[in-house]
Design an enzyme around this catalytic site. Structure first.
Site, PDB file in Angstrom:
ATOM      1  CD  GLU A  76      -3.156   0.820   2.063  1.00  0.00           C
ATOM      2  OE1 GLU A  76      -2.886   0.184   3.092  1.00  0.00           O
ATOM      3  OE2 GLU A  76      -4.130   1.571   1.956  1.00  0.00           O
ATOM      4  CG  ASP A  77       1.607   2.814   3.280  1.00  0.00           C
ATOM      5  OD1 ASP A  77       0.598   3.120   2.627  1.00  0.00           O
ATOM      6  OD2 ASP A  77       1.600   2.624   4.495  1.00  0.00           O
TER       7      ASP A  77
END
Ligand code: MN
Length: 717
Positions: A76-77
């Site tokens: 996600e990051d």
């Protein structure tokens, strides 16, 4: 900040044979991709996955879980891709990381409060591996520990979500230490005043209270020793949130909440637990209703312990939990205990599978005193056949597995279902038969004039959708049959100069209705529309001596006798009319369709539906609004008339050969006409009765082989 070596030490301590390499590699990978990212606390981002991995190690989870914990935010990051993770760490790690990522993308927003239970179920259902949930819990725990760095609004939102969703999940999974810590932290951010009040109350007289705890602990320990019971005795404050709940639900002042301290006696074996219970009850008077034997009847999440509340040495209530070391271990990690290493051995592969732990619960069902409580707790898991989907407003709807947008539409409202023309799933248009999966957001497209289709019955999964569609079709069929039946009757009556509309309201009509065994005039008219009763039958009841129409007798020819068997077909058989059952069917005389021909139906005034071949010139002239979809039934034992022409040179025995050939192929000749042309050619016009186009083709092929025959074809007007 925890260090990777602490985590590795912890895992190795639990299981010396553990594969530390995957944890090491996950750490290096995570450090590389998170490099340069900073938490709100100002710490390097890496501190977060490290702390999460530390919590997972604390729960004695396997190295795969811990590696996945280190990697839980990278998809996600960071720029890391799922492919990269699969290649470096394997399918299992990717599956878990992907599961955590998917879950993180859900936002509960304003619908949280009224849907907490559905959302909890949804989260549990979404995880195809329980370790996804465990990592999510560890993630949330660390986020709660560092929540102070967020803005006030965000803090409250996250705390609310934690209290409503994640703490109950931790409790359901039996991981009480996480549940307690999540509750306490959420409580602190959501109700800071109440939190401080209880915190201060607990710390006033703290010295006295600590002394009291030591007293009771020492006393219990001595008693156990006296009976030669090897024991460990603990005393602790209950979590502030549960004290708060007790004050609110029982309307108590803090001073009146006696059992803010809980004692625990841990022993070696189960019989010793009951012995210890006997000792406690002989020392202090138990409060009967407060006794719970979770050893004989474990909680659905495997929690086992004896719980008793007694009137203690100073006349106060004292809560005491008695359990074995093994039970204490399970109580600490709950469901997670089943993923931890046991006696250095590897975890059972099957346990890691989707909700395998439920199997344990089901097998132990006889241990549960209250089957309702058991079912309530594990309902979702006993029925993994459910999916949870969102409305565009973020409401959660529960549907059976395999459910489609049509099912969803009917769950929203019957009207939405009836008018649904299409659906968007996660913003993309899908067919109405599309299978929904948990987490989907479903948006139904409706149109005022749209109507349910019988075809929907082939894929809908919910009882509601099925019954609503059936109901709708039934009403439509009845309405259609009514207007059709009425037209047919009006026409038949008009021929006899009778006014059906007037007669309909007469007393005589009621007698006629009763004669046919119906309750209302509408029922009779519908029956005419369905083709079950003919308008003539109705008409005859109004005309004592009906003039019988002279039946035109066809002249019997020698050929007719020679050929014999002339079979008359029944009218309406062999064709299905879309949306209508049992409607009166006639076939166009102009084109004489047979099974296999593309066909089209037209609603005709007074005579039900007439079926034409799709390319029939007459049919093409009819108005499109009368057109209706029709199809041949799969199997039919009927035969159908079809006209053909045979062009041939005249010769002796030609007709006999033709008759033989036709009868050899089990077709019948309905009529035959022969004309001789000037060029010595004979044209024989035949009406055959055949089962379908295949049958007809075989007959035509055999006719073409007859000596002197020039041309054979189906007449097609
Ligand atoms: Mn995280």
């Amino acid at each position: 900040m925890i260090r990777i070596t602490d985590i590795l030490d912890r895992v190795a301590e639990n299981n010396p044979e553990a594969d530390l390499d995957i944890i090491d590699r996950a750490y290096i990978f995570s450090a590389r991709v998170h490099d340069g990212q900073i938490r709100l606390s100002g710490e390097p981002y890496l501190s977060h996955p490290l702390e999460v991995a530390g919590i997972l190690a604390e729960m004695n989870l396997d190295p795969v879980s811990i590696a996945a914990g280190l990697l839980h935010d990278v998809v996600e990051d960071t720029h890391a891709t799922p492919d990269e993770i699969e290649q470096t760490f394997g399918k299992e790690v990717l599956r878990i990381v992907a599961g955590v990522t998917k879950m993180s993308k859900l936002s509960f927003g304003s619908t949280l409060a009224r849907q907490a239970e559905s959302l909890r179920k949804m989260l549990l259902a979404m995880a195809d591996d329980i370790r996804v949930i465990l990592i999510k819990l560890a993630d949330r725990l660390h986020n709660m520990r560092t929540l102070a760095f967020h803005k006030t609004d965000k803090r409250r939102q996250i705390a609310r979500e934690t209290l409503d969703i994640y703490a109950p999940i931790a409790a359901r999974l039996g991981i009480y230490w996480i549940k307690n810590e999540l509750e306490n932290a959420s409580f602190m951010y959501l109700m800071p005043d109440e939190y401080d009040r209880i915190k201060n109350s607990v710390s006033t007289d703290r010295t006295a209270r600590e002394a009291y705890i030591e007293d009771v602990k020492g006393y219990l320990r001595n008693q156990m020793e006296e009976y030669q019971l090897n024991s460990e005795v603990l005393g602790r404050y209950k979590n502030y949130y549960s004290i708060y709940l007790k004050m609110v639900t029982q309307n108590l002042a803090f001073e009146d909440v006696y059992d803010i301290i809980a004692f625990r006696i841990i022993l070696d074996t189960i019989p010793r637990c009951y012995e210890a219970l006997g000792i406690v009850h002989s020392l202090w008077k138990p409060i009967d209703i407060k006794f719970k034997d979770y050893i004989a009847r474990p909680k659905p999440n495997m929690y086992q312990s004896l719980h008793t509340t007694v009137i203690g040495p100073r006349g106060e209530r004292v809560e005491i939990q008695i359990r074995t070391h093994e039970m204490d271990r399970v109580a600490k990690s709950g469901i997670a205990a089943h993923w931890s290493y046991k006696e250095g051995g590897k975890t059972d592969e099957s346990i890691g599978k989707r909700f395998a732990w439920i199997q344990n619960l089901v097998e132990n069902q006889e241990n549960f005193a209250n089957p309702d409580e058991f079912l309530e707790n594990v309902r979702i898991d006993l029925y993994p056949d459910e999916v949870y989907v969102f409305t565009p407003q973020g409401d959660v709807k529960t549907l059976p597995k395999g459910a489609t947008p049509v099912d969803f539409a009917y769950v929203i409202h019957t009207e939405v279902g009836n008018q649904c023309t299409g659906a968007k799933v996660n913003g993309r248009l899908v067919p109405l038969s599309h299978e929904l999966v948990t987490g989907d957001t479903v948006d139904i497209v409706t149109s005022k004039n749209h109507k349910p289709s019988k075809d929907w019955l082939k894929f809908v999964k919910t009882v509601k959708a099925r019954s609503r569609i059936r109901q709708w079709i039934k009403i439509q069929e009845k309405n259609r049959s009514l207007s059709l039946g009425r037209e047919m009757c009006e026409k038949a009556f008009r021929k006899q100069r009778l006014n059906f509309t007037t007669l309909m309201k007469s007393d005589q009509m009621l007698e006629v209705v009763a004669h046919f065994g119906f309750k209302t005039v509408d029922d009779l008219i519908a029956s005419v529309g369905y083709g079950k009763t003919t308008p003539l039958q109705v008409l005859r009841r109004f005309m004592p001596k009906p003039e019988e129409e002279a039946e035109e007798k066809s002249r019997e020819t020698i050929l007719d006798r020679l050929i014999g068997r002339v079979k008359k077909r029944k009218p309406s058989a062999g064709v299905l009319v879309k949306g209508l059952d049992d409607i009166l069917i006639r076939f166009g005389k102009c084109c004489q369709p047979v099974p296999g021909d593309p066909i089209v139906g037209y609603i005709t005034r007074g005579y039900g539906v007439t079926v034409h071949r799709a390319n029939c010139v007459n049919a093409l002239k009819m108005s499109p609004e009368r057109q209706i979809d029709v199809a041949w039934t799969e199997e039919t034992s009927e035969t159908y008339p079809v006209k053909i022409v045979i062009v041939s040179y005249d010769r002796v025995g030609l007709l006999a050969d033709i008759a033989t050939s036709i009868s050899k192929h089990e077709a019948n000749i309905v009529s035959l006409n022969t004309t001789t042309k000037a060029n010595e050619l004979v044209e024989s016009y035949l009406t055959l009765s055949v089962a379908g186009t295949g049958h007809l083709d075989r007959v035509l092929a055999s006719l073409r082989k007859i000596h002197m025959v020039q041309d054979v074809r189906r007449l097609n007007r």
